[in-house]
Design a protein around this motif. Structure first.
Motif, PDB file in Angstrom:
ATOM      1  N   THR A 261       6.493  -6.962   8.403  1.00  0.00           N
ATOM      2  CA  THR A 261       6.051  -5.631   7.548  1.00  0.00           C
ATOM      3  C   THR A 261       7.103  -4.952   7.531  1.00  0.00           C
ATOM      4  O   THR A 261       8.188  -5.042   8.298  1.00  0.00           O
ATOM      5  CB  THR A 261       4.865  -5.026   8.637  1.00  0.00           C
ATOM      6  N   LEU A 262       6.887  -3.938   6.746  1.00  0.00           N
ATOM      7  CA  LEU A 262       8.112  -3.015   6.227  1.00  0.00           C
ATOM      8  C   LEU A 262       7.296  -1.729   5.928  1.00  0.00           C
ATOM      9  O   LEU A 262       6.594  -1.735   4.977  1.00  0.00           O
ATOM     10  CB  LEU A 262       9.138  -3.800   5.266  1.00  0.00           C
ATOM     11  N   THR A 263       7.695  -0.468   6.388  1.00  0.00           N
ATOM     12  CA  THR A 263       7.192   1.055   6.112  1.00  0.00           C
ATOM     13  C   THR A 263       8.204   1.874   5.853  1.00  0.00           C
ATOM     14  O   THR A 263       9.419   1.778   6.600  1.00  0.00           O
ATOM     15  CB  THR A 263       6.302   1.244   7.168  1.00  0.00           C
ATOM     16  N   ILE A 264       8.416   2.376   4.603  1.00  0.00           N
ATOM     17  CA  ILE A 264       9.319   3.223   3.891  1.00  0.00           C
ATOM     18  C   ILE A 264       8.789   4.367   3.681  1.00  0.00           C
ATOM     19  O   ILE A 264       7.956   4.651   2.959  1.00  0.00           O
ATOM     20  CB  ILE A 264       9.910   2.586   2.786  1.00  0.00           C
TER      21      ILE A 264
ATOM     22  N   GLU B  64      14.568  -2.943  -2.013  1.00  0.00           N
ATOM     23  CA  GLU B  64      14.304  -3.162  -0.689  1.00  0.00           C
ATOM     24  C   GLU B  64      14.141  -4.787  -0.653  1.00  0.00           C
ATOM     25  O   GLU B  64      13.366  -5.496  -1.330  1.00  0.00           O
ATOM     26  CB  GLU B  64      12.966  -2.531  -0.246  1.00  0.00           C
ATOM     27  N   ASN B  65      14.810  -5.310   0.368  1.00  0.00           N
ATOM     28  CA  ASN B  65      14.846  -6.944   0.645  1.00  0.00           C
ATOM     29  C   ASN B  65      13.563  -7.312   1.608  1.00  0.00           C
ATOM     30  O   ASN B  65      13.734  -6.715   2.690  1.00  0.00           O
ATOM     31  CB  ASN B  65      16.219  -7.398   0.913  1.00  0.00           C
ATOM     32  N   LEU B  66      12.798  -8.048   1.199  1.00  0.00           N
ATOM     33  CA  LEU B  66      11.629  -8.611   2.006  1.00  0.00           C
ATOM     34  C   LEU B  66      12.066  -9.706   2.846  1.00  0.00           C
ATOM     35  O   LEU B  66      11.106 -10.153   3.649  1.00  0.00           O
ATOM     36  CB  LEU B  66      10.438  -8.804   1.295  1.00  0.00           C
ATOM     37  N   ARG B  67      13.268 -10.271   2.793  1.00  0.00           N
ATOM     38  CA  ARG B  67      13.755 -11.392   3.328  1.00  0.00           C
ATOM     39  C   ARG B  67      14.295 -10.660   4.732  1.00  0.00           C
ATOM     40  O   ARG B  67      15.134 -10.014   4.897  1.00  0.00           O
ATOM     41  CB  ARG B  67      14.852 -12.115   2.858  1.00  0.00           C
TER      42      ARG B  67
ATOM     43  N   VAL C 187       0.819  -1.063   0.012  1.00  0.00           N
ATOM     44  CA  VAL C 187      -0.055  -0.064  -0.093  1.00  0.00           C
ATOM     45  C   VAL C 187       0.626   1.422  -0.122  1.00  0.00           C
ATOM     46  O   VAL C 187       1.760   1.519   0.868  1.00  0.00           O
ATOM     47  CB  VAL C 187      -0.862  -0.011   1.192  1.00  0.00           C
ATOM     48  N   PHE C 188       0.687   2.033  -0.976  1.00  0.00           N
ATOM     49  CA  PHE C 188       1.479   3.479  -1.065  1.00  0.00           C
ATOM     50  C   PHE C 188       0.369   4.433  -0.666  1.00  0.00           C
ATOM     51  O   PHE C 188      -0.593   4.316  -0.960  1.00  0.00           O
ATOM     52  CB  PHE C 188       1.873   3.762  -2.662  1.00  0.00           C
ATOM     53  N   GLU C 189       0.770   5.369   0.539  1.00  0.00           N
ATOM     54  CA  GLU C 189      -0.048   6.330   0.884  1.00  0.00           C
ATOM     55  C   GLU C 189       0.226   7.591   0.563  1.00  0.00           C
ATOM     56  O   GLU C 189       1.846   7.915   1.134  1.00  0.00           O
ATOM     57  CB  GLU C 189      -0.384   6.308   2.575  1.00  0.00           C
ATOM     58  N   SER C 190      -0.005   8.509  -0.169  1.00  0.00           N
ATOM     59  CA  SER C 190       0.412   9.808  -0.365  1.00  0.00           C
ATOM     60  C   SER C 190      -0.010  10.746   0.305  1.00  0.00           C
ATOM     61  O   SER C 190      -1.069  10.863   0.882  1.00  0.00           O
ATOM     62  CB  SER C 190      -0.097  10.273  -2.024  1.00  0.00           C
TER      63      SER C 190
ATOM     64  N   THR D 137       3.988   0.582   2.390  1.00  0.00           N
ATOM     65  CA  THR D 137       3.953  -0.665   3.511  1.00  0.00           C
ATOM     66  C   THR D 137       3.643  -1.776   2.751  1.00  0.00           C
ATOM     67  O   THR D 137       2.864  -2.103   2.164  1.00  0.00           O
ATOM     68  CB  THR D 137       2.860  -0.028   4.552  1.00  0.00           C
ATOM     69  N   PHE D 138       4.585  -2.611   2.973  1.00  0.00           N
ATOM     70  CA  PHE D 138       4.558  -4.026   2.665  1.00  0.00           C
ATOM     71  C   PHE D 138       4.170  -5.072   3.911  1.00  0.00           C
ATOM     72  O   PHE D 138       4.802  -4.755   5.016  1.00  0.00           O
ATOM     73  CB  PHE D 138       5.873  -4.709   2.259  1.00  0.00           C
ATOM     74  N   THR D 139       3.081  -5.675   3.901  1.00  0.00           N
ATOM     75  CA  THR D 139       2.440  -6.368   4.940  1.00  0.00           C
ATOM     76  C   THR D 139       2.531  -7.941   4.336  1.00  0.00           C
ATOM     77  O   THR D 139       1.573  -8.546   3.440  1.00  0.00           O
ATOM     78  CB  THR D 139       1.079  -5.961   5.194  1.00  0.00           C
TER      79      THR D 139
END
Length: 315
Positions: A169-172, A153-156, A30-33, A218-220
């Motif tokens: 989860t990862l938020t950038i 970006e690495n999700l591992r 999800v991209f939030e502007s 955010t990657f969930t």
């Protein structure tokens, strides 16, 4: 090898995982502007001038790949594909670049956003552990050549005991970039080309932006399958026919202690399962007549935690 259609890229992912035993995970992205002017929001506004009435975001494009800095690098020249995204929001050339590059596993073109603020969601993205790096981009529109990006970006996580090694989860935080390909310092299209072409650079604290973020992505984590390298093996199982039509048979189960047989959609949804199996049985016949044509994952699990996963095609 790659294509933007959902069915094709999942076929590629499944083939890699079945043959090489790679773990894969399902993520929502999800991209939030939060793009707005300082006049409208003195505390969190990002733009030092008023936004145009047609402020919006282009389609968000996402790539999974295995080597860092394959498709864009801050401080380096933009590829033709990144240039076209940054200047026009057009992903076609970038898609061609990805499809021609064996470093990538899949490319997904998501929705755009018709307003300055809001969200873009890409759900149920299947990612292989061999291609666990994510790069994405979307144009800040209208603009000369401004865009937001996530690079490699690495999700591992490296911790196999949690989520089979995937990050929960990862938020950038996202900041604006200049592609270095078109002149202009305000919200306008069709400016003269930069000559010579410059490098991708940050626009933080560069007019018309201040140093605040323009959004987040955010990657969930939803679910994952185990790599066969990290699981005990189920030996001598035979599954036929495959491709199948009305049913499949799993044979040679008497030499294994089987606890369940499950069928998942390619985005990880469980749609059929058989449990409490009798160990004296030599084979299991599974009715497929209620399932639509397509590609599925068949998972056989042993009583000691063994896993066997195979692509299943229903015609």
């Amino acid at each position: 090898m790659k294509k933007t259609t959902l069915l094709f890229y999942l076929l590629v992912v499944l083939a890699v995982n079945v043959v090489q035993g790679q773990s894969m995970a399902v993520y929502d992205i999800v991209f939030e502007s939060v793009w707005e002017s300082v006049d409208n929001n003195p505390t969190d506004g990002i733009s030092t001038i008023s936004l145009p009435s047609n402020a919006h975001w282009s389609s968000m494009v996402l790539v999974t790949h295995k080597t860092a800095n394959t498709f864009l690098t801050v401080g380096a020249k933009a590829s033709s594909g990144i240039e076209l995204i940054a200047e026009e929001g057009d992903t076609s050339t970038f898609e061609d670049e990805v499809n021609a590059n064996n470093d990538a596993n899949k490319i997904i073109v998501g929705n755009g956003l018709s307003s300055a603020k809001g969200t873009i969601a890409i759900n149920n993205v299947v990612i292989s552990e061999d291609f666990a790096l994510i790069t994405l981009a979307s144009m800040i529109a209208p603009s000369p050549d401004w865009f937001i990006a996530v690079n490699s970006e690495n999700l591992r996580s490296g911790n196999q005991s949690i989520n089979n090694g995937w990050k929960s989860t990862l938020t950038i935080d996202l900041y604006p970039y200049d592609a270095g390909t078109e002149d202009g310092n305000t919200y306008s299209l069709n400016n003269p080309a930069t000559n010579p072409i410059g490098n991708i650079s940050s626009l933080s604290n560069v007019f018309p932006f201040n140093d605040k973020k323009i959004g987040t992505v955010t990657f969930t984590y939803n679910s994952s399958t185990l790599s066969t390298e990290n699981a005990l093996a189920l030996t001598d199982l035979k599954i036929f026919p495959n491709p199948a039509k009305d049913n499949i048979t799993i044979s040679n189960i008497e030499s294994n202690s089987i606890s369940s047989v499950k069928i998942y959609t390619v985005v990880g949804k469980l749609i059929k399962q058989i449990e409490n199996l009798k160990q004296e049985e030599k084979q299991i016949k599974i009715d497929l007549t209620t399932l639509k044509r397509g590609v599925y994952l068949l998972n056989v699990k042993g009583t000691l935690g063994e896993n066997f996963t195979q692509k299943l095609i229903i015609n």
